[in-house]
Design a protein around this motif. Sequence first.
Motif, short mmCIF file in Angstrom:
data_model
loop_
_atom_site.label_atom_id
_atom_site.label_comp_id
_atom_site.label_asym_id
_atom_site.label_seq_id
_atom_site.Cartn_x
_atom_site.Cartn_y
_atom_site.Cartn_z
N HIS A 89 7.33 -7.21 4.04
CA HIS A 89 5.89 -7.34 3.84
C HIS A 89 5.23 -5.97 3.86
CE1 HIS A 89 1.70 -8.28 5.57
NE2 HIS A 89 1.66 -8.43 4.26
N GLN A 90 5.06 -5.38 5.02
CA GLN A 90 4.41 -4.06 5.07
C GLN A 90 5.23 -3.08 5.88
OE1 GLN A 90 0.22 -4.59 6.15
NE2 GLN A 90 -0.26 -5.45 4.15
N SER A 91 6.54 -3.27 5.82
CA SER A 91 7.49 -2.26 6.31
C SER A 91 7.51 -2.04 7.82
CB SER A 91 7.25 -0.90 5.63
OG SER A 91 7.26 -1.05 4.25
N CYS A 107 8.71 -10.47 13.09
CA CYS A 107 8.26 -9.13 12.71
C CYS A 107 7.07 -8.70 13.57
CB CYS A 107 7.87 -9.11 11.24
SG CYS A 107 7.16 -7.51 10.80
N GLY A 152 4.89 -6.76 12.78
CA GLY A 152 3.72 -6.49 11.94
C GLY A 152 2.82 -7.71 11.91
#
Lengths: 389, 123
Positions: free
Chosen positions: B51-53, B86, B88
């Motif tokens: 998704h956003q690393s 995750c 994030g």
Amino acid sequence: MANSKDSIDVKRVEAAFNPVQDQDLDIYGEELKKYTIVDVDVHVDDTLQNMLPYMDGHFGKRLEAVLAADFMGEPHNSLRNMIAHVSWLGAAYDKHPRAKLATKEDLLERMEYGIIDYSILFPSELLPIGYLPDPKWAAALASAYNEYMVDAYSNVAGVKLAIVVSPKSVEHAVSEIEKHASNDDVVTVSIPDVGVNPPLGDEKYWPIYEAAEACNLPVSLHGIEALIHDNYPLRVSHFPTLMQVHSMGFPFTSMLQVMSVVCEGVPVRYPNLKFCVMEAGITWVPFIMHRLDTAYRQYRTELPALEAQPSEYISKWYWGTHELEKLPKKGDLSKLLDLYQGHNTTMWASDWPHLERDLIAGLMYYDLDDDVRAKILGKNAIDFYGFTT
Amino acid sequence: MKERNGKRRVAVAPVDEFPPGARLEIKVGNRSIAVFNVKGEYFAIFGLCPHQSAPLSRGRLQGTVVCNEHTNWEKEWAHDGEVLVCPGHAMEFDLRTGKAFGYGMKLRTYDVIVEDDWVTVIL
Ligand code: FES
């Protein structure tokens, strides 16, 4: 494929109990340094107890009563939780790392990492004032918030403020705008737009726009997912899950408000007033532009004040990217920007420190020309808010 | 890094320094890999969230809710302790297979062995 010459680095780590932040991602290294980065949607701890010293008389008493209520152990009696989140508490099975309320120290620490150059602070707890039933209570909360934020966050390097106004109390909103406009750190007037009825194009709100235009302050519409209100377009009772409320609450409200403001001729009447929408994502923007244009052809006589198609006015609006949708291909954002002419009007927004905050990696994923990336990361925001760097 | 049968092996920690509950973030060149010891069993999975690393080495290990034919379409708590969440925005991955719960995608997983008393990831 690993190469036997590849360097190997092994680090012992712990599970994160707070959501990771941009600075925890070292994937971009120096790359972000070349940009001036403005995060246009940042939230700090604005829970109600901070407002108490700013509320006198019976409003102060009322707030004391609110603060005395025991509310499911949530920190500092959250207005949002009182209003709606309780409906879904526990639905995520504590899967998320808890979002903490950001103190001033947290904000400064985040900025000291040097990734974010400017933060625009928006209200969190005050967002329901758009639909609180008592307009005077909403106005008192707005005044207290604005005074608290100005006291606590003016003259902090890199920090700019949105004052909040209640659309329910137009006269009061005008006086708040006039009161704070001379503060250079106040860069926008934020209208909590969820549940506002009639929608924001209505003539009753025009004095707010007149005052904002006269004071050279752009207007930012900021939504909230806690849709307890009973107004169009969405009601909390429609949805059994927070995911559905969250997904549709922001963009549907935004579409409704953009449509109303444009179709009622606000941009014609106040041509120098700039608008932006926060926290609604951006993939719906081409939809509303072209959907309205299609109807305009047939129904133009209902909107005789407009001098151009709705999309021409909407193309001048600005958009905070959060929550930036992840489109399937790296080239898709560029196509989307073409569709709504958003190269000069799209502004990177994180919504930090809330759970769903975006990381810069979400934008960096997309292939963009470097000048477009620089605009989205900062230049467009500097144009919109009009502050000097 | 050693090589055998065309596979590269990266020794990441002596066994006695990598107890149950511990996790490592390793970088081989610019590839990130998250390595876990869950109750004595080792797992290694690609280390950056699609998704956003966010770094998956720092995700919490929990269970999740499933609802399928086998549960008669009722919600059930499952995979306790083996779902990597995750840090994030809480995408969930099955640590055994790399499969993302609720998505048609899978992260790469790596075999982990013990060799000469070292926990070793096979790339
Ligand atoms: S970075 Fe993993 S879910 Fe967003």
